[in-house]
Design an enzyme around this catalytic site. Structure first.
Site, PDB file in Angstrom:
ATOM      1  N   ASP A  78      44.372  36.577  28.078  1.00 25.33           N
ATOM      2  CA  ASP A  78      42.982  36.975  28.282  1.00 25.33           C
ATOM      3  C   ASP A  78      42.266  36.383  27.083  1.00 25.33           C
ATOM      4  OD1 ASP A  78      40.473  38.228  28.183  1.00 25.33           O
ATOM      5  OD2 ASP A  78      41.223  39.810  29.499  1.00 25.33           O
ATOM      6  N   HIS A  79      41.526  35.302  27.299  1.00 26.69           N
ATOM      7  CA  HIS A  79      41.047  34.554  26.129  1.00 26.69           C
ATOM      8  C   HIS A  79      40.082  35.379  25.262  1.00 26.69           C
ATOM      9  CE1 HIS A  79      37.519  33.450  28.586  1.00 26.69           C
ATOM     10  NE2 HIS A  79      36.912  33.352  27.434  1.00 26.69           N
ATOM     11  N   HIS A 117      38.521  40.873  31.001  1.00 24.03           N
ATOM     12  CA  HIS A 117      37.870  40.852  29.684  1.00 24.03           C
ATOM     13  C   HIS A 117      37.260  42.210  29.313  1.00 24.03           C
ATOM     14  CE1 HIS A 117      38.468  36.694  30.264  1.00 24.03           C
ATOM     15  NE2 HIS A 117      37.351  36.433  30.898  1.00 24.03           N
TER      16      HIS A 117
END
Ligand SMILES: NC(=O)c1ccc[n+]([C@@H]2O[C@H](COP(=O)([O-])OP(=O)(O)OC[C@H]3O[C@@H](n4cnc5c(N)ncnc54)[C@H](OP(=O)(O)O)[C@@H]3O)[C@@H](O)[C@H]2O)c1
Length: 507
Positions: free
Chosen positions: A195-196, A258
């Site tokens: 999950d950047h 996110h």
């Protein structure tokens, strides 16, 4: 958080404090795709220029496009035109395997290239396989790796890890299915779900703010906090990814991953240790405390919207239904606002509002903690009405930083109070450029630090929370509201807070 084994560097001393990763081959499935060329290769170039990659390192790209090694090397150089000489040197030895993932021959050829690299570069059998490809291919690739024995480390001292991009399923059932498919070939400890957002310094700084400062934690609970709001706003539309977005929508694309991660870090209990186990255990406990509503209750606490034509930065932009790859009658949501409840001792009764949208007026990600009003108003009348409650804003992007809004006396004879701001800006406080999120996460995967990656139980719990909202959308139990591009979303989103004395954002 990193515990890198020593390795030789390719360039200058690390800029962002990342130690050189151990010898490795990074295999990028989807090497010819958008993510690889726009994010991963530039992130690797960034790591190379920081000296955070070892000398004995290589990248092997795998995709259908019939590139030669040289063509892939050219793409790598073009993806980071400003990169350092260490990147040019590194890219000149990259390898490429053209092939279809359902074809066993692709993996036989890959195995040959990997063995070559190990022999020539001393990469020690360590592999990170990065699934930067379409989600439908995730299980096929993992099975292909297993069938050719590439899923297992080649020796007791080497490692084989699988990095998995989002989306991780499109609902709970498909996420569980994907998980069991991947676990046919890789153990949980070797699965690194990206999950950047977790790679962003400011998201990690939520932990520092909360647990390295005695001043915040005592007020971080229902006694002091009146409401929590999280906003992820984008001014961009769907760009060239209309076809992809049609099947995703804002709830799946942003909220399930996110926003749930940001919420978990913001609201979780203090971990005993800041490591993969400590942080992820607390995150999942928090996610489990978020009430999973019935479909009817979900329908009553969510607003879904879709942008129509409007103006962004004084330029006209088309509506969602006019975007390339989008059905002209599409009911896919580009905006969601919802109210959640956290059923635990710390947060009982504190509403949590979450909103995300495309084509909003600006790009902004922030968490706002709105505190209760003071218990007794010593100043009467207008003064009392003017006095706003304190708000703490954690700004994740852009201009990352923290702002405390509080009351101060206006100079002069009359006793009047106005809200003022105390600002902390990352850019001003720390001159060093920070590692980009993908740089950080690629590096962590190579050193085997899973702290910033998402564990299976977190993904599952996030889907459990989001699924009733998806069902409510599918049943058409939530009307699709519209909003002109360049505005803050449908007016209905304000109604989520009816009965409260505040709206979205800071008063
Ligand atoms: N793009 C982004 O900004 C972004 C952001 C976050 C997450 N992601 C995720 O990252 C992943 C990749 O996205 P993307 O936008 O890069 O997709 P993309 O541009 O469509 O690229 C897909 C890649 O996978 C390869 N591929 C697909 N099916 C294949 C098959 N059966 N056999 C061999 N190669 C195959 C394609 O090869 P050929 O083109 O050579 O056929 C291409 O290299 C997705 O899971 C996406 O959700 C992307």
């Amino acid at each position: 958080m990193t515990t890198a084994a020593p390795g030789q560097q390719t360039g200058a001393a690390p800029r962002s404090g990342l130690s050189p990763a151990p010898p490795h081959i990074l295999v990028v499935f989807g090497a010819s795709g958008d993510l690889a060329t726009r994010k991963l290769l530039p992130a690797l170039a960034g790591l190379a220029s920081q000296g955070a990659l070892p000398e004995n390192f290589n990248v092997v790209g795998v995709a259908r496009t019939t590139w030669t090694d040289d063509e892939f090397r050219k793409v790598a150089l073009e993806s980071a035109p400003e990169a350092s000489s260490s990147w040019t040197k590194l890219a000149s030895r990259f390898r490429y395997v053209a092939g279809e993932y359902s074809d066993a021959g692709t993996f036989t050829r890959l195995a040959g290239v990997l063995a070559d690299c190990d022999d020539q570069l001393g990469t020690g059998g360590n592999r990170v396989y990065y699934l930067a490809t379409v989600p439908d291919a995730f299980a096929t690739v993992a099975d292909g790796l297993a069938a050719s024995g590439l899923n297992r480390p080649s020796s007791a001292s080497s490692t084989a890890r699988l990095v998995v991009e989002k989306p991780y399923g499109h609902d709970l059932d498909s996420a569980l299915e994907l998980d069991s498919a991947l676990k046919r070939s890789f153990e949980e400890k070797d699965l690194f779900r990206i999950d950047h957002y977790m790679g962003k310094e400011t998201v990690q700084n939520v932990l520092a703010l909360r647990f390295a400062n005695a001043v915040f934690e005592p007020v971080w609970n229902r006694r002091y906090v009146d409401a929590v709001q999280v906003t992820v706003a984008e001014s961009l539309g769907v760009e060239h990814r209309g076809g992809f977005y049609e099947h995703a929508g804002a709830l799946r694309d942003i909220i399930q991953n996110h926003m749930m991660q940001v919420l978990a870090l913001t609201l979780m209990e203090p971990p005993a240790t800041v490591d993969a186990l400590g942080i992820r255990d607390e995150k999942v406990k928090l996610l489990r405390a978020i009430e999973v509503p019935s479909v009817d209750a979900a329908a009553g606490s969510v607003v879904r919207g879709q942008y129509t034509a409007g103006t962004i930065d004084s330029s006209p932009v088309p509506g969602y239904r006019q975007e390339d790859g989008v059905d002209p009658l599409s009911s896919t949501e580009t905006y969601v606002a919802m109210r959640l409840a956290v059923d635990n001792w710390r947060w009982a009764g504190v509403p949590v509002y979450v909103r995300t949208g495309k084509r909003l007026p600006e790009r902004l990600t922030e968490v706002v903690l709105r505190f209760h009003r003071v218990p007794h108003l010593a100043f009467g009348g207008r003064l009392a009405r003017e006095l706003q409650p304190n708000c703490l804003v954690l700004r994740i992007q852009p201009d990352d930083g923290i702002t405390l809004h509080f009351g101060a006396k206006i100079p002069g004879e009359a006793f009047r109070v106005r809200t003022v701001k105390m600002e902390f800006s990352y850019a001003e406080a720390f001159q060093d450029p920070r590692a980009d999120a993908y740089e950080r996460l690629l590096h962590d995967a190579m050193v085997g630090d899973a702290t910033l990656f998402v564990r299976a139980d977190e993904v599952d719990q996030a889907w459990r929370i989001v699924d009733p909202f998806l069902d409510a959308f599918e049943d058409d139990a939530v009307p699709l509201a519209t909003y002109p591009a360049g505005t803050w979303g449908p007016r209905e989103a304000e109604l989520l807070m009816s009965g409260r004395e505040f709206g979205w954002g800071v008063p």
